[in-house]
Design an enzyme around this catalytic site. Structure first.
Site, PDB file in Angstrom:
ATOM      1  N   ARG A  57     -18.497 159.300  12.970  1.00 52.00           N
ATOM      2  CA  ARG A  57     -18.386 157.856  13.180  1.00 52.00           C
ATOM      3  C   ARG A  57     -19.226 157.360  14.355  1.00 52.00           C
ATOM      4  NH1 ARG A  57     -12.792 157.009  13.600  1.00 52.00           N
ATOM      5  NH2 ARG A  57     -13.043 157.011  15.845  1.00 52.00           N
ATOM      6  N   ASP A 182     -30.365 135.951  16.213  1.00 53.38           N
ATOM      7  CA  ASP A 182     -30.619 136.586  14.924  1.00 53.38           C
ATOM      8  C   ASP A 182     -32.128 136.539  14.720  1.00 53.38           C
ATOM      9  OD1 ASP A 182     -31.032 137.166  12.213  1.00 53.38           O
ATOM     10  OD2 ASP A 182     -29.060 136.391  11.649  1.00 53.38           O
TER      11      ASP A 182
HETATM   12  C1  LIG Z   1     -29.227 138.321   5.176  1.00 52.14           C
HETATM   13  C2  LIG Z   1     -29.047 137.838   6.545  1.00 52.14           C
HETATM   14  C3  LIG Z   1     -27.999 138.291   7.348  1.00 52.14           C
HETATM   15  C4  LIG Z   1     -26.938 139.225   6.826  1.00 52.14           C
HETATM   16  O1  LIG Z   1     -27.439 140.446   6.384  1.00 52.14           O
HETATM   17  P1  LIG Z   1     -26.678 141.300   5.258  1.00 52.14           P
HETATM   18  O2  LIG Z   1     -27.303 142.633   5.385  1.00 52.14           O
HETATM   19  O3  LIG Z   1     -26.922 140.612   3.960  1.00 52.14           O
HETATM   20  O4  LIG Z   1     -25.221 141.315   5.622  1.00 52.14           O
HETATM   21  C5  LIG Z   1     -27.925 137.834   8.635  1.00 52.14           C
HETATM   22  N1  LIG Z   1     -28.826 136.965   9.124  1.00 52.14           N
HETATM   23  C6  LIG Z   1     -29.835 136.499   8.386  1.00 52.14           C
HETATM   24  C7  LIG Z   1     -30.799 135.547   8.990  1.00 52.14           C
HETATM   25  C8  LIG Z   1     -29.972 136.905   7.077  1.00 52.14           C
HETATM   26  O5  LIG Z   1     -30.978 136.418   6.338  1.00 52.14           O
END
Ligand SMILES: *Cc1c(COP(=O)(O)O)cnc(C)c1O
Length: 392
Positions: A57, A182
């Site tokens: 883990r 992000d």
């Molecule tokens: C797709 C996406 C996520 C989430 O990713 P997953 O792997 O689908 O959970 C987060 N932020 C952005 C900007 C995304 O495009």
């Protein structure tokens, strides 16, 4: 060392694997010690944060290879992997808040993260406010004494407003808040998050890192100051990705710098062509001259990915289907960042709370894949002809 060389060389330890270029896929839960001394030695190493094999883990050499390579590429202190991009986003938030705290989220935030604010965080006594993505240093006026996290995304999901991250980070840091970004759209190749004041950078590795639409994965990278809290939260929540998926991400990452310029180039070609069609109200792509986000994109980014949005002028019901149903290479699909082109009908007006979506016509998000740009343009030409035929 330049990024291309980093992508190819970082996190590699062939001397550990009989010379093999890539690490094996370590599938492990139990990790055995033969003696008391070995068991205690491992415990001591683990307490000192020495990367090793302690328990499945907590990661394996396969995990560490990706984490090491990605931290190097991001220019951060350490990275952790998660079973999805969303799990990465959520852990990057939970690591830094407690009951009574407040979070500022950009109104252009990835949808499932927005839903977290409305339900999960409320239940644990963490309040949220959404802000205009273009707020810049105006964010200072929204920061409360209990604001702990300022969550950013540049450009925003679906609507692609380009945020002034350095201005937001400056105001957030003046109030002792953590700046989470992000960074999935640009990837560390095209946006140096830590150089722009970000403390915690999130990557939905499902997208361009994996790059082949065959695995889910998230990565969070932190600077030194924010490492301990993220590590604790990651382990406390039991967050770990499957070694097979980590391996696919590592494999995908090694060619990301070769794939991305093609996504960028094709995306811009498609965006320019779409912008010229009389049915189109607007194309939102920060790398397009004339886009409201273009100046900031140019200042802060060194490239663009293949993801953007366009909006049609108001049309009758069925127009969306007339376009989408007649495309051969663009199928409707969530996610993006794989080798294939995609089109996704979107409706930002339904979710916004701090800003209003000014367009009445239907909107579509495009992912430009690695097909021939000429074939994609021919496909779009046919789709728009069908849209035109439907309207008359
Ligand atoms: C797709 C996406 C996520 C989430 O990713 P997953 O792997 O689908 O959970 C987060 N932020 C952005 C900007 C995304 O495009």
């Amino acid at each position: 060392m330049r990024d291309s060389t980093k992508i190819v060389t970082s996190g590699r330890h062939p001397e550990l694997y009989q010379g093999a270029v890539n690490p094996p896929v370590f599938r492990a839960s139990s990790v055995l010690s033969q003696t008391m001394a070995e068991w205690e030695h491992k415990a001591a190493e683990r307490a000192k944060d020495v990367p090793g094999m302690y328990y499945g883990r907590n990661g394996t050499p396969t995990t560490r290879a990706l984490e090491e390579a990605f931290a190097d590429l991001e220019g951060g202190y350490r990275s952790f992997v998660y079973p999805s991009g969303l799990a990465a986003c959520v852990t990057a938030i939970l690591a830094y808040v407690k009951a009574g705290d407040h979070i500022l989220f950009t109104d252009s935030v990835y949808g499932p993260v927005r839903r977290l604010a409305g339900s999960f965080l409320d239940r644990f006594g963490v309040s949220s406010t959404f802000y205009d993505p273009l707020i810049g240093d105006g964010i200072a006026s929204l920061i409360q004494p209990n604001t702990r996290v300022v969550y950013t995304e540049a450009p925003g999901s679906h609507t692609f407003e380009f945020q002034d991250i350095p201005a937001i980070a400056k105001a957030a840091h003046a109030a002792d808040a953590v700046v989470v970004m992000d960074n999935t759209w640009a990837t560390p190749l095209y946006y140096r998050a830590f150089e722009h004041g970000v403390d915690v950078s999130v990557q939905a590795a499902t997208k361009y890192v994996v790059g082949h639409s065959d695995a889910m994965l998230g990565i969070v990278t932190v600077n030194r100051d924010h490492y301990d809290a993220l590590k604790a939260c990651t382990y406390e929540l039991g967050q770990i990705a499957s070694p097979d998926d980590v391996y696919l991400a590592l494999r995908g990452m090694r060619t990301m710098h070769v794939r991305l310029p093609r996504h960028w180039e094709t995306g811009l070609k498609l965006a320019r062509w779409i912008a010229e069609q009389p049915e189109v109200e607007v194309v939102i792509h920060p790398a397009l001259e004339g886009d409201p986000g273009h100046a900031l994109w140019k200042r802060d980014c060194t490239g663009a990915s293949g993801l953007f949005t366009f909006v049609l002028k108001p049309v009758g019901d069925g127009a969306r289907a007339a376009l989408i149903d007649n495309l051969k290479y663009f199928n409707v699909g969530a996610s993006w960042g794989g080798y294939e082109s995609l089109i996704l009908p979107i409706n930002p007006s339904k979710v916004r709370t701090a800003t209003t979506w000014p367009y009445a016509g239907p909107a579509f998000r495009i992912h430009a894949g690695l097909e021939s740009a000429d074939d994609l343009l021919e496909d779009l030409t046919h789709g728009f002809e069908c849209l035109r035929a439907f309207q008359v």
